[in-house]
Design a protein around this motif. Sequence first.
Motif, PDB file in Angstrom:
ATOM      1  N   THR A   1     -10.672  13.312  -5.720  1.00  0.00           N
ATOM      2  CA  THR A   1      -9.398  14.035  -5.796  1.00  0.00           C
ATOM      3  C   THR A   1      -9.543  15.462  -5.289  1.00  0.00           C
ATOM      4  OG1 THR A   1      -9.804  14.866  -8.040  1.00  0.00           O
ATOM      5  CG2 THR A   1      -8.729  12.709  -7.844  1.00  0.00           C
TER       6      THR A   1
ATOM      7  N   GLN B   1     -15.291   5.403  -6.593  1.00  0.00           N
ATOM      8  CA  GLN B   1     -14.336   6.447  -6.958  1.00  0.00           C
ATOM      9  C   GLN B   1     -15.051   7.437  -7.880  1.00  0.00           C
ATOM     10  OE1 GLN B   1     -10.392   5.077  -8.198  1.00  0.00           O
ATOM     11  NE2 GLN B   1     -10.977   3.040  -7.503  1.00  0.00           N
TER      12      GLN B   1
ATOM     13  N   ASP C   1      -5.223  11.923 -15.327  1.00  0.00           N
ATOM     14  CA  ASP C   1      -4.239  11.176 -14.548  1.00  0.00           C
ATOM     15  C   ASP C   1      -4.077  11.835 -13.192  1.00  0.00           C
ATOM     16  OD1 ASP C   1      -3.752   9.362 -16.583  1.00  0.00           O
ATOM     17  OD2 ASP C   1      -2.095  10.532 -17.410  1.00  0.00           O
ATOM     18  N   ILE C   2      -3.974  11.011 -12.154  1.00  0.00           N
ATOM     19  CA  ILE C   2      -3.796  11.538 -10.806  1.00  0.00           C
ATOM     20  C   ILE C   2      -2.690  10.777 -10.108  1.00  0.00           C
ATOM     21  CG2 ILE C   2      -6.191  12.305 -10.537  1.00  0.00           C
ATOM     22  CD1 ILE C   2      -6.629   9.792  -8.807  1.00  0.00           C
ATOM     23  N   SER C   3      -2.150  11.398  -9.084  1.00  0.00           N
ATOM     24  CA  SER C   3      -1.153  10.719  -8.249  1.00  0.00           C
ATOM     25  C   SER C   3      -1.792  10.453  -6.888  1.00  0.00           C
ATOM     26  CB  SER C   3       0.106  11.575  -8.095  1.00  0.00           C
ATOM     27  OG  SER C   3      -0.181  12.744  -7.372  1.00  0.00           O
ATOM     28  N   GLU C   4      -1.167   9.595  -6.129  1.00  0.00           N
ATOM     29  CA  GLU C   4      -1.709   9.225  -4.825  1.00  0.00           C
ATOM     30  C   GLU C   4      -1.854  10.435  -3.904  1.00  0.00           C
ATOM     31  OE1 GLU C   4      -0.204   6.408  -1.253  1.00  0.00           O
ATOM     32  OE2 GLU C   4      -0.187   5.505  -3.260  1.00  0.00           O
ATOM     33  N   LYS C   5      -0.957  11.416  -4.033  1.00  0.00           N
ATOM     34  CA  LYS C   5      -1.016  12.599  -3.160  1.00  0.00           C
ATOM     35  C   LYS C   5      -2.232  13.478  -3.453  1.00  0.00           C
ATOM     36  CE  LYS C   5       2.131  15.379  -5.952  1.00  0.00           C
ATOM     37  NZ  LYS C   5       1.500  16.591  -6.307  1.00  0.00           N
ATOM     38  N   ASP C   6      -2.853  13.277  -4.608  1.00  0.00           N
ATOM     39  CA  ASP C   6      -4.042  14.050  -4.976  1.00  0.00           C
ATOM     40  C   ASP C   6      -5.343  13.421  -4.491  1.00  0.00           C
ATOM     41  OD1 ASP C   6      -2.548  15.980  -6.377  1.00  0.00           O
ATOM     42  OD2 ASP C   6      -2.476  14.690  -8.149  1.00  0.00           O
ATOM     43  N   ALA C   7      -5.254  12.184  -3.978  1.00  0.00           N
ATOM     44  CA  ALA C   7      -6.461  11.452  -3.574  1.00  0.00           C
ATOM     45  C   ALA C   7      -7.033  11.993  -2.276  1.00  0.00           C
ATOM     46  CB  ALA C   7      -6.134   9.975  -3.421  1.00  0.00           C
TER      47      ALA C   7
ATOM     48  N   PHE D   1     -13.809   7.682  -2.693  1.00  0.00           N
ATOM     49  CA  PHE D   1     -12.527   8.231  -3.122  1.00  0.00           C
ATOM     50  C   PHE D   1     -12.774   9.276  -4.194  1.00  0.00           C
ATOM     51  CE2 PHE D   1     -11.607   3.960  -1.633  1.00  0.00           C
ATOM     52  CZ  PHE D   1     -10.517   4.171  -0.803  1.00  0.00           C
TER      53      PHE D   1
END
Length: 112
Positions: free
Chosen positions: A34, A57, A63-69, A32
């Motif tokens: 980004t 990872q 900080d990240i959001s799920e859409k950036d993964a 995982f």
Amino acid sequence: MRYMKIIDKLNRVLKNLFNDNNIIRTQDTLVFTTKEIINQGAPILLVTHDEDDGSWQFLSGQDISEKDAMIVGLIEILNHDASLKSVLNLPMGYFATRGRISEEWIFQKICD
């Protein structure tokens, strides 16, 4: 049904991350990360090796959001930053951090 096949395949990949000497296989390991790291070249300053499923990872520490993964091959991460080879011995249940690429990694156990 299609999702079950995908989940089964991912589970097989996760179970086969290591060879007989407990060395990670770089050719077929998925990790995982980004979009910021892969697409924008952000530095990797945080690495985790999860104890529950053995997943990895590679993150910037922001900080990240799920859409950036993203899920990419470990070989792509190593091509991004060859110095990451020094964290491939990170035990499951640990994370590694550094302040910048030029600094040494600090390994710590993940607390529950």
